[in-house]
Design an enzyme around this catalytic site. Structure first.
Site, PDB file in Angstrom:
ATOM      1  N   ASP A   1       0.812  -1.228   0.000  1.00  0.00           N
ATOM      2  CA  ASP A   1       0.000   0.000   0.000  1.00  0.00           C
ATOM      3  C   ASP A   1       0.839   1.270   0.000  1.00  0.00           C
ATOM      4  OD1 ASP A   1      -2.230  -1.651   0.132  1.00  0.00           O
ATOM      5  OD2 ASP A   1      -2.213  -1.651   2.318  1.00  0.00           O
ATOM      6  N   GLU A   2       1.999   1.208  -0.606  1.00  0.00           N
ATOM      7  CA  GLU A   2       2.890   2.372  -0.624  1.00  0.00           C
ATOM      8  C   GLU A   2       2.452   3.413  -1.655  1.00  0.00           C
ATOM      9  OE1 GLU A   2       3.834  -0.735  -1.204  1.00  0.00           O
ATOM     10  OE2 GLU A   2       5.307  -1.383   0.277  1.00  0.00           O
TER      11      GLU A   2
ATOM     12  N   LYS B   1       1.931   2.114  -5.148  1.00  0.00           N
ATOM     13  CA  LYS B   1       2.466   1.566  -6.408  1.00  0.00           C
ATOM     14  C   LYS B   1       1.534   1.864  -7.581  1.00  0.00           C
ATOM     15  CE  LYS B   1       2.361  -2.456  -4.384  1.00  0.00           C
ATOM     16  NZ  LYS B   1       2.092  -2.082  -2.999  1.00  0.00           N
ATOM     17  N   GLY B   2       0.214   1.720  -7.329  1.00  0.00           N
ATOM     18  CA  GLY B   2      -0.766   1.944  -8.392  1.00  0.00           C
ATOM     19  C   GLY B   2      -0.660   3.348  -8.945  1.00  0.00           C
TER      20      GLY B   2
ATOM     21  N   GLY C   1      -4.610  -4.213  -3.716  1.00  0.00           N
ATOM     22  CA  GLY C   1      -5.592  -3.175  -4.011  1.00  0.00           C
ATOM     23  C   GLY C   1      -4.814  -1.934  -4.397  1.00  0.00           C
ATOM     24  N   HIS C   2      -4.858  -1.577  -5.665  1.00  0.00           N
ATOM     25  CA  HIS C   2      -4.085  -0.431  -6.144  1.00  0.00           C
ATOM     26  C   HIS C   2      -5.032   0.697  -6.521  1.00  0.00           C
ATOM     27  CE1 HIS C   2      -0.508  -3.275  -7.265  1.00  0.00           C
ATOM     28  NE2 HIS C   2      -0.864  -3.342  -6.006  1.00  0.00           N
TER      29      HIS C   2
ATOM     30  N   GLN D   1       1.945  -5.950  -3.154  1.00  0.00           N
ATOM     31  CA  GLN D   1       2.472  -6.096  -1.786  1.00  0.00           C
ATOM     32  C   GLN D   1       3.787  -5.318  -1.622  1.00  0.00           C
ATOM     33  OE1 GLN D   1       1.402  -9.499  -3.306  1.00  0.00           O
ATOM     34  NE2 GLN D   1      -0.527  -8.601  -2.735  1.00  0.00           N
TER      35      GLN D   1
ATOM     36  N   THR E   1      -7.511  -1.075   0.923  1.00  0.00           N
ATOM     37  CA  THR E   1      -8.226  -0.943  -0.347  1.00  0.00           C
ATOM     38  C   THR E   1      -9.012  -2.227  -0.640  1.00  0.00           C
ATOM     39  OG1 THR E   1      -6.367   0.388  -1.096  1.00  0.00           O
ATOM     40  CG2 THR E   1      -7.870  -0.354  -2.796  1.00  0.00           C
ATOM     41  N   THR E   2      -8.478  -3.365  -0.208  1.00  0.00           N
ATOM     42  CA  THR E   2      -9.100  -4.651  -0.518  1.00  0.00           C
ATOM     43  C   THR E   2     -10.082  -5.084   0.560  1.00  0.00           C
ATOM     44  OG1 THR E   2      -7.161  -5.303  -1.783  1.00  0.00           O
ATOM     45  CG2 THR E   2      -8.573  -7.096  -1.023  1.00  0.00           C
ATOM     46  N   THR E   3      -9.706  -4.922   1.834  1.00  0.00           N
ATOM     47  CA  THR E   3     -10.542  -5.461   2.907  1.00  0.00           C
ATOM     48  C   THR E   3     -11.196  -4.376   3.773  1.00  0.00           C
ATOM     49  OG1 THR E   3      -8.606  -5.557   4.341  1.00  0.00           O
ATOM     50  CG2 THR E   3      -9.141  -7.559   3.103  1.00  0.00           C
TER      51      THR E   3
ATOM     52  N   LEU F   1       3.980  12.384   1.066  1.00  0.00           N
ATOM     53  CA  LEU F   1       4.721  13.394   1.823  1.00  0.00           C
ATOM     54  C   LEU F   1       3.742  14.394   2.430  1.00  0.00           C
ATOM     55  CD1 LEU F   1       7.766  14.367   2.305  1.00  0.00           C
ATOM     56  CD2 LEU F   1       7.178  16.171   0.693  1.00  0.00           C
ATOM     57  N   ASP F   2       2.661  14.696   1.687  1.00  0.00           N
ATOM     58  CA  ASP F   2       1.673  15.702   2.117  1.00  0.00           C
ATOM     59  C   ASP F   2       1.003  15.334   3.438  1.00  0.00           C
ATOM     60  OD1 ASP F   2       0.737  13.680   0.121  1.00  0.00           O
ATOM     61  OD2 ASP F   2      -1.227  14.355   0.833  1.00  0.00           O
TER      62      ASP F   2
ATOM     63  N   GLY G   1       0.132  13.878  -3.255  1.00  0.00           N
ATOM     64  CA  GLY G   1      -1.322  13.747  -3.333  1.00  0.00           C
ATOM     65  C   GLY G   1      -1.654  12.543  -4.192  1.00  0.00           C
TER      66      GLY G   1
END
Ligand code: GDP
Ligand code: IMO
Ligand code: MG
Length: 427
Positions: free
Chosen positions: A13-14, A16-17, A40-41, A223, A298-300, A331-332, A414
């Protein structure tokens, strides 16, 4: 143009999407290489706001071939739902392809993921219960059913019949659950096969050709490194490799052809599910980060555990991934804090250490050693150039680069596609 792997460098959840969606505008191909719909992206771009689980985040660009690679496990029902949903929202998915070697998540995988978790009780992994772990276990046990098997109904029936006999013994005798009906599962998967057949193919040829033509090819991770089955907090991990090494395997590309590895880090840390997390904040600051950043899965939908950036773990994931560059997202979120911390070392049983222990009992005993940095208390969401960031924010980025020994290429401020600052060029 190079081949770039974009990998999660923490516990998932960093962002990536978002990063893949952004860079995909210049690419010709995006290949998802691992995981399943446990991922979940979230993507926010001019087409709208989307949560993708299986479909590569390059899908919003018509000229980008999007491949679900052999390293992914696919729940066909989820994939079809995702395709339909995107189509209803006006997103074209005719440039989506599925590796014939990708394994399928079957109904017994979903059942077993839940039953195994319940059997673990207080020691449960906290999986997403999407059947991902059991599907990868079957891949290794040579009991898997693959996307390509959907193209030959006779062979599918024979294989499914043998596997299901065995799975039904486990379901009924080990867990006291109801058996699954061969006819029902078979007819359901034949229908999925009919629907997905036009997308299923030998995708490694497509990948090889794109790379040989010198096109920009992105390998999209799922992941994060600290959930890797080898290097993560085992057994509180996922079941396929989210690392750069996994990107080659899961896309069907030789490692010599990978040019860049970008590790995505949040400006702080989050984790969903169980397992040690040295910098977790079980206090008001953790709560503030969770609410401000809406840190819910995002997924659960589960609340994510929040904490300060862990530079020991970050350095470890830089090393095992061989990162050529880092991306700092969110960062925001730090904009409002008067000061914040970075974990620069651990204290383990009275000794200072600077490495990430392989043993989770030891990791769980590690107490973070913090460095406190001044906040900037000014909005960054509209800033687009590094020089315009507040001095304290630049100091923070420079300190992260120093601590993880890796240049920061990109800083995100953002969720939107344009909310990013290039510090040093990626390409
Ligand atoms: P992924 O699984 O790595 O793709 O990450 P997720 O999509 O699960 O979670 C990242 C969340 O952060 C998403 O809601 C993104 O829209 C959001 N996001 C990404 N980058 C930024 C950023 O720089 N700032 C903010 N505020 N949100 C971001
Ligand atoms: P993305 O791609 C965060 C976690 C689960 C659990 C562990 C094992 O969105 O970053 P699994 O269902 O894989 O067997 O669960 O891994 N997990 C994730 N955490 N982001 C993800 O994906 C995750 N995918 C799995 O919460 O702790
Ligand atoms: Mg996610």
């Amino acid at each position: 143009m190079p081949v770039i792997a974009i990998v999660g460098a923490q516990w998932g959840d960093e962002g990536k999407g978002k990063v893949v969606d952004m860079l995909a505008q210049q690419a010709r191909m995006v290949v998802r290489f691992s995981g399943g719909d446990n991922a979940g992206h979230s993507v926010v771009n001019p087409s709208g706001e989307f949560k993708l689980h299986l479909i590569p985040s390059g899908i919003f660009n018509a000229g980008v071939a999007c491949i679900i690679g052999n390293g992914v496990v696919i729940n066909p029902k989820v994939l079809i739902g995702e395709i339909d949903n995107l189509n209803e929202l006006g997103v074209d998915t005719s440039h989506l392809f599925i590796s014939d070697r990708a394994h399928l998540i079957m109904p017994y995988h979903l059942l077993l993921d839940g039953l195994e978790e319940e059997a673990l009780g207080g020691k449960a992994i906290g999986t997403t219960r999407k059947g991902v772990g059991p599907a990868f276990a079957d891949k290794a046990a040579r009991l898997g059913i693959r996307a390509g098997d959907l193209l030959d109904k006779e062979a599918l029936k024979e294989r499914l019949s043998a596997v299901l006999d065995y799975k039904n013994v486990i379901l009924t005798k080990v867990y006291g659950a109801k058996p699954l009906s061969l006819d029902e599962v078979y007819s359901q998967y034949c229908q999925y096969g009919e629907r997905l057949a036009p997308c299923i193919r030998e995708t490694t040829i497509m990948v090889d050709e794109a790379v040989s033509r010198g096109e920009l090819v992105i390998l999209e991770g799922a992941q994060g490194a600290l959930l890797d089955p080898d290097f993560g907090t085992y057994p509180y991990t996922t079941s396929s490799s989210p690392l750069a090494a996994g990107s080659c395997l899961g896309a069907g590309l030789g490692p010599t052809r990978l040019d860049r590895v970008l590790g995505v880090y949040k400006a702080y840390c989050t984790r969903v599910g169980s397992g040690p997390m040295p910098t977790e904040l079980n206090d008001q600051t953790g709560e503030l980060i969770r609410e401000r950043a809406h840190e819910y899965g995002t997924t659960t939908g589960r609340p994510r555990r929040c904490g300060w950036l862990d530079a020991v773990a970050a350095r470890f994931s830089r090393r095992i991934n061989g990162l050529t560059g880092a991306v700092i997202t969110r960062l925001d979120i730090l904009d409002v804090l008067p000061s914040f911390k970075i974990c620069v070392g651990y204290e383990l049983d009275g000794q200072k250490i600077d490495y990430f222990p392989g043993n989770i009992a030891a990791l769980a005993r590690c107490k973070p050693i913090y460095e406190e940095l001044p906040g900037w208390q000014a909005p960054t969401t509209d800033i687009r150039s590094y020089e315009q960031l507040p001095m304290e924010a630049r100091q923070y980025v420079a300190r992260v680069e120093e601590l993880i020994s890796c240049p920061v290429n990109l800083i995100c401020v953002g969720p939107g596609r344009e909310q990013a600052i290039e510090k040093t060029p990626i390409l």
